[in-house]
Design a protein around this motif. Structure first.
Motif, PDB file in Angstrom:
ATOM      1  N   ASP A  83       0.824  -1.211   0.000  1.00  0.00           N
ATOM      2  CA  ASP A  83       0.000   0.000   0.000  1.00  0.00           C
ATOM      3  C   ASP A  83       0.857   1.259   0.000  1.00  0.00           C
ATOM      4  O   ASP A  83       0.522   2.243  -0.664  1.00  0.00           O
ATOM      5  N   ALA A  84       1.956   1.228   0.748  1.00  0.00           N
ATOM      6  CA  ALA A  84       2.843   2.397   0.800  1.00  0.00           C
ATOM      7  C   ALA A  84       3.478   2.653  -0.567  1.00  0.00           C
ATOM      8  O   ALA A  84       3.570   3.802  -1.003  1.00  0.00           O
ATOM      9  N   ILE A  85       3.881   1.593  -1.258  1.00  0.00           N
ATOM     10  CA  ILE A  85       4.478   1.759  -2.591  1.00  0.00           C
ATOM     11  C   ILE A  85       3.441   2.276  -3.574  1.00  0.00           C
ATOM     12  O   ILE A  85       3.701   3.191  -4.358  1.00  0.00           O
ATOM     13  N   ALA A  86       2.244   1.705  -3.516  1.00  0.00           N
ATOM     14  CA  ALA A  86       1.180   2.128  -4.442  1.00  0.00           C
ATOM     15  C   ALA A  86       0.744   3.563  -4.170  1.00  0.00           C
ATOM     16  O   ALA A  86       0.513   4.343  -5.103  1.00  0.00           O
ATOM     17  N   ASP A  87       0.620   3.939  -2.896  1.00  0.00           N
ATOM     18  CA  ASP A  87       0.176   5.286  -2.548  1.00  0.00           C
ATOM     19  C   ASP A  87       1.218   6.341  -2.899  1.00  0.00           C
ATOM     20  O   ASP A  87       0.874   7.463  -3.269  1.00  0.00           O
ATOM     21  N   GLY A  89       3.381   6.277  -5.413  1.00  0.00           N
ATOM     22  CA  GLY A  89       3.280   6.503  -6.844  1.00  0.00           C
ATOM     23  C   GLY A  89       4.588   6.737  -7.573  1.00  0.00           C
ATOM     24  O   GLY A  89       4.584   6.906  -8.781  1.00  0.00           O
ATOM     25  N   PHE A  90       5.707   6.753  -6.878  1.00  0.00           N
ATOM     26  CA  PHE A  90       6.976   7.013  -7.551  1.00  0.00           C
ATOM     27  C   PHE A  90       7.556   5.736  -8.139  1.00  0.00           C
ATOM     28  O   PHE A  90       8.000   5.714  -9.277  1.00  0.00           O
ATOM     29  N   LEU A  91       7.548   4.660  -7.354  1.00  0.00           N
ATOM     30  CA  LEU A  91       8.102   3.395  -7.819  1.00  0.00           C
ATOM     31  C   LEU A  91       7.121   2.723  -8.770  1.00  0.00           C
ATOM     32  O   LEU A  91       5.912   2.975  -8.707  1.00  0.00           O
ATOM     33  N   PRO A  92       7.603   1.849  -9.645  1.00  0.00           N
ATOM     34  CA  PRO A  92       6.707   1.174 -10.590  1.00  0.00           C
ATOM     35  C   PRO A  92       5.665   0.312  -9.866  1.00  0.00           C
ATOM     36  O   PRO A  92       5.912  -0.227  -8.784  1.00  0.00           O
ATOM     37  N   MET A  93       4.502   0.178 -10.491  1.00  0.00           N
ATOM     38  CA  MET A  93       3.413  -0.600  -9.893  1.00  0.00           C
ATOM     39  C   MET A  93       3.761  -2.079  -9.787  1.00  0.00           C
ATOM     40  O   MET A  93       3.199  -2.789  -8.966  1.00  0.00           O
ATOM     41  N   THR A  94       4.691  -2.540 -10.602  1.00  0.00           N
ATOM     42  CA  THR A  94       5.132  -3.931 -10.505  1.00  0.00           C
ATOM     43  C   THR A  94       5.643  -4.228  -9.105  1.00  0.00           C
ATOM     44  O   THR A  94       5.366  -5.290  -8.547  1.00  0.00           O
ATOM     45  N   ALA A  95       6.360  -3.289  -8.522  1.00  0.00           N
ATOM     46  CA  ALA A  95       6.893  -3.476  -7.174  1.00  0.00           C
ATOM     47  C   ALA A  95       5.757  -3.572  -6.163  1.00  0.00           C
ATOM     48  O   ALA A  95       5.783  -4.430  -5.269  1.00  0.00           O
ATOM     49  N   ALA A  96       4.741  -2.731  -6.301  1.00  0.00           N
ATOM     50  CA  ALA A  96       3.604  -2.756  -5.366  1.00  0.00           C
ATOM     51  C   ALA A  96       2.819  -4.046  -5.506  1.00  0.00           C
ATOM     52  O   ALA A  96       2.418  -4.657  -4.510  1.00  0.00           O
ATOM     53  N   GLN A  97       2.598  -4.479  -6.733  1.00  0.00           N
ATOM     54  CA  GLN A  97       1.807  -5.682  -6.957  1.00  0.00           C
ATOM     55  C   GLN A  97       2.513  -6.925  -6.422  1.00  0.00           C
ATOM     56  O   GLN A  97       1.886  -7.768  -5.770  1.00  0.00           O
ATOM     57  N   ALA A  99       4.854  -6.950  -4.138  1.00  0.00           N
ATOM     58  CA  ALA A  99       4.944  -6.830  -2.676  1.00  0.00           C
ATOM     59  C   ALA A  99       3.643  -7.301  -2.044  1.00  0.00           C
ATOM     60  O   ALA A  99       3.655  -7.959  -0.993  1.00  0.00           O
ATOM     61  N   ALA A 100       2.506  -7.004  -2.677  1.00  0.00           N
ATOM     62  CA  ALA A 100       1.212  -7.476  -2.167  1.00  0.00           C
ATOM     63  C   ALA A 100       1.135  -8.999  -2.214  1.00  0.00           C
ATOM     64  O   ALA A 100       0.649  -9.638  -1.272  1.00  0.00           O
ATOM     65  N   VAL A 101       1.636  -9.585  -3.292  1.00  0.00           N
ATOM     66  CA  VAL A 101       1.663 -11.048  -3.385  1.00  0.00           C
ATOM     67  C   VAL A 101       2.557 -11.622  -2.302  1.00  0.00           C
ATOM     68  O   VAL A 101       2.225 -12.625  -1.661  1.00  0.00           O
ATOM     69  N   GLY A 102       3.700 -10.975  -2.068  1.00  0.00           N
ATOM     70  CA  GLY A 102       4.616 -11.440  -1.026  1.00  0.00           C
ATOM     71  C   GLY A 102       4.014 -11.327   0.361  1.00  0.00           C
ATOM     72  O   GLY A 102       4.242 -12.185   1.217  1.00  0.00           O
ATOM     73  N   GLU A 103       3.226 -10.285   0.607  1.00  0.00           N
ATOM     74  CA  GLU A 103       2.573 -10.138   1.910  1.00  0.00           C
ATOM     75  C   GLU A 103       1.527 -11.221   2.122  1.00  0.00           C
ATOM     76  O   GLU A 103       1.390 -11.761   3.223  1.00  0.00           O
ATOM     77  N   ARG A 104       0.790 -11.545   1.074  1.00  0.00           N
ATOM     78  CA  ARG A 104      -0.260 -12.572   1.196  1.00  0.00           C
ATOM     79  C   ARG A 104       0.321 -13.975   1.305  1.00  0.00           C
ATOM     80  O   ARG A 104      -0.216 -14.805   2.023  1.00  0.00           O
ATOM     81  N   SER A 105       1.404 -14.234   0.570  1.00  0.00           N
ATOM     82  CA  SER A 105       1.957 -15.585   0.546  1.00  0.00           C
ATOM     83  C   SER A 105       2.981 -15.826   1.644  1.00  0.00           C
ATOM     84  O   SER A 105       3.337 -16.972   1.915  1.00  0.00           O
ATOM     85  N   GLY A 106       3.472 -14.763   2.257  1.00  0.00           N
ATOM     86  CA  GLY A 106       4.503 -14.916   3.284  1.00  0.00           C
ATOM     87  C   GLY A 106       5.901 -15.046   2.712  1.00  0.00           C
ATOM     88  O   GLY A 106       6.838 -15.383   3.432  1.00  0.00           O
ATOM     89  N   ASP A 107       6.046 -14.806   1.422  1.00  0.00           N
ATOM     90  CA  ASP A 107       7.350 -14.904   0.765  1.00  0.00           C
ATOM     91  C   ASP A 107       7.757 -13.539   0.228  1.00  0.00           C
ATOM     92  O   ASP A 107       7.938 -13.356  -0.978  1.00  0.00           O
ATOM     93  N   MET A 108       7.865 -12.581   1.114  1.00  0.00           N
ATOM     94  CA  MET A 108       8.216 -11.218   0.704  1.00  0.00           C
ATOM     95  C   MET A 108       9.571 -11.159   0.000  1.00  0.00           C
ATOM     96  O   MET A 108       9.677 -10.546  -1.067  1.00  0.00           O
TER      97      MET A 108
END
Length: 165
Positions: A83-87, A89-97, A99-108
């Motif tokens: 959420d911090a990366i997406a909010d 807006g400077f870093l690419p959305m690939t990183a936010a997406q 990171a969200a998968v890593g948070e959900r799967s536990g494999d950050m």
């Protein structure tokens, strides 16, 4: 000497980041570098906030360093990394997406490394495209330049002939 000062570096970085081709390329390369560092730190047991600070210090571009600092500050107060990366807006959305998968799967660390790999591959493709286009563009520019010089010389020669009559 001005470009070596922090204000000069920020100004030059801002100009480069606003360029249509160079800006996204620099952003992707710097983000990939920082995500690789962040992934390695997390993989070796460093907690997220100190890892963000260390990865941010490794960024060469001051704007990326500031963005990682802002994201680290948000994570420190309890906002999820994705959420911090997406909010921000400077870093690419690939990183936010990813990171969200890593948070959900536990494999950050694994997902951040995957994001870095994707960004590096995208950067390599852009660089390959630019180098492929550089040859024909340079040929055209040199042709226009030489044509301009020839036309100028011919115009001067013709004007000399007009004076002789």
């Amino acid at each position: 000497s001005w470009s070596r000062t922090p204000a000069g570096q920020r100004s030059l970085s801002r100009v480069v980041m606003q360029m249509p081709v160079a800006g996204p390329l620099v952003r992707d390369v710097e983000t990939a570098r920082c995500l690789t560092s962040l992934s390695a730190l997390l993989e070796n047991g460093v907690s997220l906030v100190p890892a963000m600070e260390i990865a941010g210090q490794g960024a060469r571009n001051p704007l990326v360093r500031q963005a990682l600092g802002r994201i680290g500050d948000e994570v420190r107060v309890g906002v999820r990394l994705s959420d911090a990366i997406a909010d921000d807006g400077f870093l690419p959305m690939t990183a936010a997406q990813l990171a969200a998968v890593g948070e959900r799967s536990g494999d950050m660390p694994g997902q951040l490394a995957q994001a870095a790999t994707i960004l590096e591959a995208r950067s390599r493709r852009r660089i390959a495209t630019l180098t492929t286009l550089a040859g024909p563009v340079m040929t055209l520019l040199l042709g226009v330049l030489i044509g301009g010089i020839v036309l100028t010389l011919l115009s001067a020669i013709m004007s000399v002939n007009d004076l002789a009559l």
